[in-house]
Design a protein around this motif. Structure first.
Motif, PDB file in Angstrom:
ATOM      1  N   ASP A  39      -9.216  -4.228  -1.742  1.00 53.62           N
ATOM      2  CA  ASP A  39      -9.559  -4.702  -0.405  1.00 53.62           C
ATOM      3  C   ASP A  39      -9.056  -3.673   0.599  1.00 53.62           C
ATOM      4  O   ASP A  39      -8.248  -2.796   0.254  1.00 53.62           O
ATOM      5  N   LYS A  40      -9.527  -3.801   1.830  1.00 47.67           N
ATOM      6  CA  LYS A  40      -9.091  -2.885   2.877  1.00 47.67           C
ATOM      7  C   LYS A  40      -7.738  -3.321   3.437  1.00 47.67           C
ATOM      8  O   LYS A  40      -7.576  -4.450   3.888  1.00 47.67           O
ATOM      9  N   VAL A  41      -6.764  -2.419   3.401  1.00 45.24           N
ATOM     10  CA  VAL A  41      -5.467  -2.618   4.038  1.00 45.24           C
ATOM     11  C   VAL A  41      -5.214  -1.374   4.870  1.00 45.24           C
ATOM     12  O   VAL A  41      -5.208  -0.256   4.339  1.00 45.24           O
ATOM     13  N   ASN A  42      -5.041  -1.542   6.178  1.00 44.65           N
ATOM     14  CA  ASN A  42      -4.918  -0.399   7.092  1.00 44.65           C
ATOM     15  C   ASN A  42      -6.108   0.547   6.948  1.00 44.65           C
ATOM     16  O   ASN A  42      -5.950   1.775   6.954  1.00 44.65           O
ATOM     17  N   ALA A  43      -7.292  -0.039   6.765  1.00 47.76           N
ATOM     18  CA  ALA A  43      -8.561   0.709   6.651  1.00 47.76           C
ATOM     19  C   ALA A  43      -8.640   1.558   5.390  1.00 47.76           C
ATOM     20  O   ALA A  43      -9.530   2.397   5.264  1.00 47.76           O
ATOM     21  N   LYS A  44      -7.739   1.353   4.448  1.00 48.28           N
ATOM     22  CA  LYS A  44      -7.739   2.112   3.196  1.00 48.28           C
ATOM     23  C   LYS A  44      -8.019   1.177   2.022  1.00 48.28           C
ATOM     24  O   LYS A  44      -7.584   0.020   2.026  1.00 48.28           O
ATOM     25  N   ASN A  45      -8.731   1.678   1.018  1.00 49.75           N
ATOM     26  CA  ASN A  45      -9.003   0.882  -0.174  1.00 49.75           C
ATOM     27  C   ASN A  45      -7.728   0.744  -0.992  1.00 49.75           C
ATOM     28  O   ASN A  45      -7.244   1.719  -1.578  1.00 49.75           O
ATOM     29  N   THR A  46      -7.213  -0.472  -1.011  1.00 54.16           N
ATOM     30  CA  THR A  46      -5.907  -0.746  -1.602  1.00 54.16           C
ATOM     31  C   THR A  46      -6.038  -1.815  -2.673  1.00 54.16           C
ATOM     32  O   THR A  46      -6.771  -2.794  -2.505  1.00 54.16           O
TER      33      THR A  46
END
Length: 545
Positions: free
Chosen positions: A98-105
């Motif tokens: 999912d996106k966390v801080n706009a990063k794929n995490t």
């Protein structure tokens, strides 16, 4: 060769040409004719060459976008949720992104599958897959890269909090079986608990297996079925679960659609295995579709008590229809109704509001005569208030600061360690974390300050105003820090809960916090002597009168 002529010819079946002007098909013919002429003009005269298949695809997407959000065009670029729900498995690595801080995490790793065995953890940020940068790709684009045949490998580069360098690992795709029931347990006072995550095609088998394992574990006379955050799935699986509890030949569900085959009454077909077991159903605002079918049937037949918050409100049935080998149409084909006759669809979209409704009434009766409303979802028999956090904590949660700190905090620990929880004396670590990388600017109060401090405003804002902004920023940070310190204990609890989830997993975390779960507490209370009173409220009121 002028391909547009062949496309236009294909769009005009001969049966439409003979349509009369007062016939619905005459409108279809005219519309397709207009579409064909528009396409011909674009194909012949547009400044650049056009891609016929792309134009047609975008036309279909535009067409279905005018309907409800569940009717959509899908290309076969990897398993969608509807695909793996219909098979019970998918080919992949065993993690969720999912996106966390706009990063794929990575936000979930399934125990025992390749990602877990390779050492990936919750909070790891994906950098590249097979040398393709994926850090900020959207979910659909990422899925096309992750998809592949079982046994094929992919090289992952990822970043883990606390490490200076990125890590690299090769992982093999495999068949990942969906766990409809991730865990079950006898919790207390002869009360059993089953968590049901979704309704895949095999959900009823998983549910039966869970019940058998509970019977081996010990005796129980009550059951809590947890449908919180369950988005639904395969209709037939939900009906087969209901058949375990309700009497034979009980109406469970009614569907009504345009086609005759989509209008059916579903009755229980078998003698129930658990006819006298007390049942509590847990729902929340993310319980949808098949979850609402189960909750609504238990409520309308007075077979169980519904606990929690009003459900999502999805009363529409979809069917997936292949268009060609590379695409399909997922289409809404019917509305569904609970046994009392309620349709709980929240939004009508472009579907005529009362079309196919079984009754014009807004009030319906359960088997025992209790009044239930036709409204936006299933309203519980016993309501559980939403947990209200102070605004400062809501800010910490929605900005992912709690998650990010827990990821950093647990990065240095092995999963088997026990002494990992943050204590009050260590809270300065969290305050220091807030000072790093401008995390204070994630708070709503400071976002305008950050915008005004942006370089493009430097020449517009006077030095005096900039000084005032600096003073205001310092003052706001001080207020936020004071507010955080006032809620220190609650913040530490949330950090430790997330840390437990990262290191110990979902099941351990759930049962570690079960004694403070308001839904569970209310369910246990309702399964006591109150149970019959709740289900027979109308009967008891009549006797008193």
């Amino acid at each position: 060769m002028n391909i547009s002529k062949y496309i236009i010819f294909f769009l005009f079946p001969l049966t439409l040409i003979s349509a009369k002007k007062d016939d619905k098909y005459f409108d279809i013919y005219n519309s397709l004719s207009t579409f064909g002429r528009a396409y011909e003009q674009l194909n012949n005269g547009y400044v650049s060459d056009v891609n016929p298949s792309e134009l047609i695809k975008q036309s279909i997407i535009g067409m279905v976008s005018e309907l409800d959000p569940y009717t959509r065009y899908e290309e076969n670029v990897g398993e969608t949720q509807s695909d793996y729900l219909s098979t019970g498995y998918y080919i992949g690595f065993g993690f969720t992104v999912d996106k966390v801080n706009a990063k794929n995490t990575i936000v979930k790793v399934i125990e025992g599958y390749p990602a877990d065995k390779a050492g990936l953890r919750i909070g790891d940020e994906l950098i590249s897959i097979d040398s393709i940068y994926v850090g900020k790709l959207d979910q659909d684009s990422l899925r096309t890269i992750l998809v592949g045949k079982s046994g094929t490998k992919a090289l992952f580069r990822y970043y883990r909090s606390g490490n200076k360098d990125t890590n690299e690992v090769e992982i093999t795709r495999t068949e990942v079986v969906i766990k409809d029931v991730p865990f079950q347990r006898i919790i207390k006072d002869s009360i059993a608990y089953i968590k049901l995550d979704q309704f895949s095609v095999k959900a009823d088998f998983a549910f039966r297996k869970a019940l058998r394992e509970l019977e081996y574990e010990g005796k129980f006379n009550s059951l809590i079925i947890d449908l919180r955050d369950n988005p639904g799935g395969v209709l037939q699986a939900s009906l087969r679960i209901l058949e375990l509890f309700v009497p034979e030949n009980t109406l469970l569900l009614t569907t009504r659609g345009k086609l005759k085959e989509n209008s059916q009454d579903y009755y229980s077909r078998t003698i129930p295995l658990y006819p006298d077991l007390k049942v509590a159903i847990l729902i929340n605002d993310n319980s949808a579709s098949a979850s609402e079918i189960v909750a609504g049937a238990f409520q309308d037949t007075d077979r169980g008590v519904v606990i929690g918050r009003k459900s999502f409100g999805k009363g529409l049935v979809q069917q997936t229809l292949p268009l060609d080998e590379n695409s399909k149409l997922r289409m809404t084909i019917a509305k569904y109704y609970t046994p009392s006759g309620r349709c709980i669809q929240k939004i009508d979209y472009n579907i005529e509001k009362n079309q196919y409704d079984l009754s014009s009434s807004t009030l319906f009766k359960t088997k025992n005569g209790r009044t239930v409303n036709k409204e936006d979802g299933i309203s519980p028999d016993k309501n559980v208030n939403k947990k209200d956090y102070p605004e400062i904590i809501n800010n910490l949660i929605k900005s992912d600061i709690i998650f990010n700190f827990a990821v950093m905090h647990t990065a240095k620990y092995e999963k088997s360690i026990e002494d990992y929880k943050l204590n009050v004396e260590e809270f300065d670590k969290f305050l220091n974390f807030l000072n790093d990388e401008k995390r204070y600017y994630k708070f709503d109060e400071l976002k305008p300050i950050e915008d005004l401090s942006n370089r493009k405003y430097k020449d517009v804002i006077s030095s005096q105003s900039q000084d005032n902004l600096t003073v205001l920023e310092s003052s706001l940070k001080s207020d936020i820090k004071k507010n955080i310190l006032e809620n220190k204990e609650q913040i530490i609890d949330l950090i430790n809960e997330m840390s437990t989830y990262i290191l110990k997993g979902r099941e351990y975390t759930f049962f570690d916090n079960i004694d403070s779960d308001e839904y569970i507490i209310e369910a246990i209370n309702s399964l006591s002597d109150k149970y019959d009173t709740i289900l027979n409220a109308n009967v008891l009121n009549k006797k008193e009168n």
